[in-house]
Design a protein around this motif. Structure first.
Motif, PDB file in Angstrom:
ATOM      1  N   MET A   2      25.574 -24.317  74.466  1.00 20.07           N
ATOM      2  CA  MET A   2      27.002 -24.187  74.655  1.00 20.07           C
ATOM      3  C   MET A   2      27.609 -25.552  74.975  1.00 20.07           C
ATOM      4  O   MET A   2      26.980 -26.398  75.603  1.00 20.07           O
ATOM      5  N   TYR A  30      31.244 -21.133  63.120  1.00 19.23           N
ATOM      6  CA  TYR A  30      30.585 -20.090  63.915  1.00 19.23           C
ATOM      7  C   TYR A  30      29.322 -19.559  63.252  1.00 19.23           C
ATOM      8  O   TYR A  30      28.494 -18.935  63.916  1.00 19.23           O
ATOM      9  N   LYS A  33      26.525 -21.209  64.925  1.00 19.46           N
ATOM     10  CA  LYS A  33      26.330 -20.912  66.340  1.00 19.46           C
ATOM     11  C   LYS A  33      25.604 -19.591  66.574  1.00 19.46           C
ATOM     12  O   LYS A  33      25.410 -19.186  67.717  1.00 19.46           O
ATOM     13  N   ALA A  36      22.666 -19.474  69.135  1.00 20.30           N
ATOM     14  CA  ALA A  36      23.114 -19.559  70.535  1.00 20.30           C
ATOM     15  C   ALA A  36      23.759 -18.258  70.973  1.00 20.30           C
ATOM     16  O   ALA A  36      23.526 -17.781  72.084  1.00 20.30           O
ATOM     17  N   PHE A  37      24.561 -17.657  70.086  1.00 28.58           N
ATOM     18  CA  PHE A  37      25.200 -16.397  70.419  1.00 28.58           C
ATOM     19  C   PHE A  37      24.166 -15.286  70.611  1.00 28.58           C
ATOM     20  O   PHE A  37      24.311 -14.417  71.461  1.00 28.58           O
ATOM     21  N   GLN A  41      24.168 -12.194  73.235  1.00 30.21           N
ATOM     22  CA  GLN A  41      24.885 -11.028  72.745  1.00 30.21           C
ATOM     23  C   GLN A  41      24.412  -9.738  73.406  1.00 30.21           C
ATOM     24  O   GLN A  41      23.288  -9.613  73.850  1.00 30.21           O
ATOM     25  N   HIS A 128      38.996 -17.132  65.445  1.00 36.74           N
ATOM     26  CA  HIS A 128      37.667 -17.625  65.811  1.00 36.74           C
ATOM     27  C   HIS A 128      36.760 -16.461  66.199  1.00 36.74           C
ATOM     28  O   HIS A 128      35.600 -16.390  65.776  1.00 36.74           O
ATOM     29  N   ALA A 132      33.315 -15.212  64.342  1.00 37.88           N
ATOM     30  CA  ALA A 132      32.034 -15.119  65.040  1.00 37.88           C
ATOM     31  C   ALA A 132      31.437 -13.719  64.912  1.00 37.88           C
ATOM     32  O   ALA A 132      30.234 -13.558  64.655  1.00 37.88           O
ATOM     33  N   GLN A 136      27.993 -12.702  62.881  1.00 36.73           N
ATOM     34  CA  GLN A 136      26.981 -12.016  63.676  1.00 36.73           C
ATOM     35  C   GLN A 136      26.594 -10.688  63.035  1.00 36.73           C
ATOM     36  O   GLN A 136      25.416 -10.331  62.970  1.00 36.73           O
ATOM     37  N   GLU A 314      32.770 -20.130  72.459  1.00 43.86           N
ATOM     38  CA  GLU A 314      31.339 -20.091  72.755  1.00 43.86           C
ATOM     39  C   GLU A 314      31.049 -20.200  74.247  1.00 43.86           C
ATOM     40  O   GLU A 314      29.981 -19.795  74.701  1.00 43.86           O
ATOM     41  N   GLN A 315      31.992 -20.723  75.010  1.00 40.90           N
ATOM     42  CA  GLN A 315      31.817 -20.780  76.457  1.00 40.90           C
ATOM     43  C   GLN A 315      32.097 -19.430  77.100  1.00 40.90           C
ATOM     44  O   GLN A 315      31.722 -19.195  78.246  1.00 40.90           O
ATOM     45  N   TRP A 317      31.342 -16.471  75.347  1.00 43.53           N
ATOM     46  CA  TRP A 317      30.543 -15.467  74.636  1.00 43.53           C
ATOM     47  C   TRP A 317      29.654 -14.620  75.537  1.00 43.53           C
ATOM     48  O   TRP A 317      29.559 -13.401  75.333  1.00 43.53           O
TER      49      TRP A 317
END
Length: 321
Positions: A2, A30, A33, A36-37, A41, A128, A132, A136, A314-315, A317
């Motif tokens: 992140m 995204y 990312k 990282a997500f 999740q 955004h 994402a 996903q 992302e901060q 999520w």
């Protein structure tokens, strides 16, 4: 990893965005990312599994397969009465379970979303988040589709497993947002009920067992729309994401020596930012309105997650549900 160490300016520079209009480049970001997500999740049923978190009545959709003679033990609710009447013998419908779950992403790009005091317009953050969620969903092996609307324009995207379908969806986000931005610059009054129009259409599209993501600021959302979402939530899973900007809840102190014009599309007032009483009243009113909205969502048993337009997505999520 992140990007908590990056400043607002560095984050905007990395995505090559001004925060006013989303570009394909920043929405494609995204896709990179996802690893990282994935670490943060919420656990959802995998495409190859059924009913891991959902009840039978809200499981994955069932598609008609064939008709055969009725056998002892078959569910009488599955009897095909037309074939039975035509042949004189009882027949039952057979269904097969869908291997992939339809996921709908409904994005409200109403003019009330075109506001931001720090990082992005709420509408850009909405795009955004939609991007994402779309990437996903595709990675998870589920079909992704949705509806994008600002009230004047509305695009529908049928659920698909194809990469190009997500690209079409992202292009739709940029195109309709561009239309909203143009109307906002022309000071066009907000559309009366863009989200309601989308939900009306959504009820005709959704299959049982779908996952529905509603992205909006829910300004002036009607009880009729909430009732429709509640009904959808009985046979599918509905998640709502409320976009907000911190300035909508708390005015900064000493932001300007001149009174600030505050309006919600219908009412307008002048606020002196150096007047503590006015700032306090503004905050109390905002908190009260948010509490009332949250209570309405609870009454209809609809989960609501708040998403700030002032913090990189992302901060946030790990807290998104």
């Amino acid at each position: 990893m992140m990007m908590q160490s990056l400043t607002t300016e560095q984050w905007l520079e990395r995505l090559h965005t001004d925060g006013l209009q989303p570009s394909m480049q920043e929405l494609m970001y995204y896709r990179t990312k996802l690893p990282a997500f994935a670490r943060h999740q919420r656990q959802l049923p995998a495409s190859s599994q059924s009913g891991a978190l959902l009840s039978k009545t809200r499981g994955r959709g069932m598609e008609f397969d064939e008709v055969r003679h009725y056998q002892p033990g078959d569910d009488v609710r599955s009897i095909d009465w037309r074939v039975t009447a035509r042949t004189g013998k009882a027949h039952t419908k057979l269904y097969r379970e869908e291997k992939d779950r339809p996921v709908y992403i409904v994005v409200d790009l109403a003019l009330t979303q075109l506001f931001g005091s720090q990082l992005l317009f709420k509408s850009v953050q909405a795009c955004h988040l939609a991007s994402a969620l779309a990437w996903q969903t595709l990675q998870r092996g589920d079909k992704v589709g949705g509806i994008i609307s600002n009230g004047w324009l509305q695009n529908e995207y049928k659920p698909s497993l194809q990469h190009k379908s997500v690209m079409h969806f992202l292009h739709g986000l940029t195109e309709i947002h561009q239309d909203s931005l143009a109307r906002w610059r022309q000071q066009t009054p907000p559309h009366a009920a863009p989200l309601g129009k989308s939900i009306d259409h959504l009820t005709q599209l959704v299959k049982p067992g779908s996952l529905i993501n509603i992205i909006s600021d829910f300004e002036h959302v009607s009880n009729t729309t909430l009732e429709q979402l509640a009904r959808l939530n009985t046979r599918s899973s509905v998640r709502t994401f409320k976009l907000f900007d911190p300035m909508e809840q708390q005015l900064p102190e000493g932001y300007s020596s001149q009174p600030l014009s505050v309006h919600d599309g219908e009412r307008q007032a002048m606020v002196n930012l150096n007047n503590m009483r006015q700032r306090r009243d503004y905050h109390r009113r905002a908190v009260s309105e948010l509490e009332q909205l949250s209570e309405r969502f609870k009454q209809y048993r609809l989960p609501m997650t708040q998403v700030s337009s002032a913090i990189a997505l992302e901060q946030q999520w790990p807290e998104l549900r």
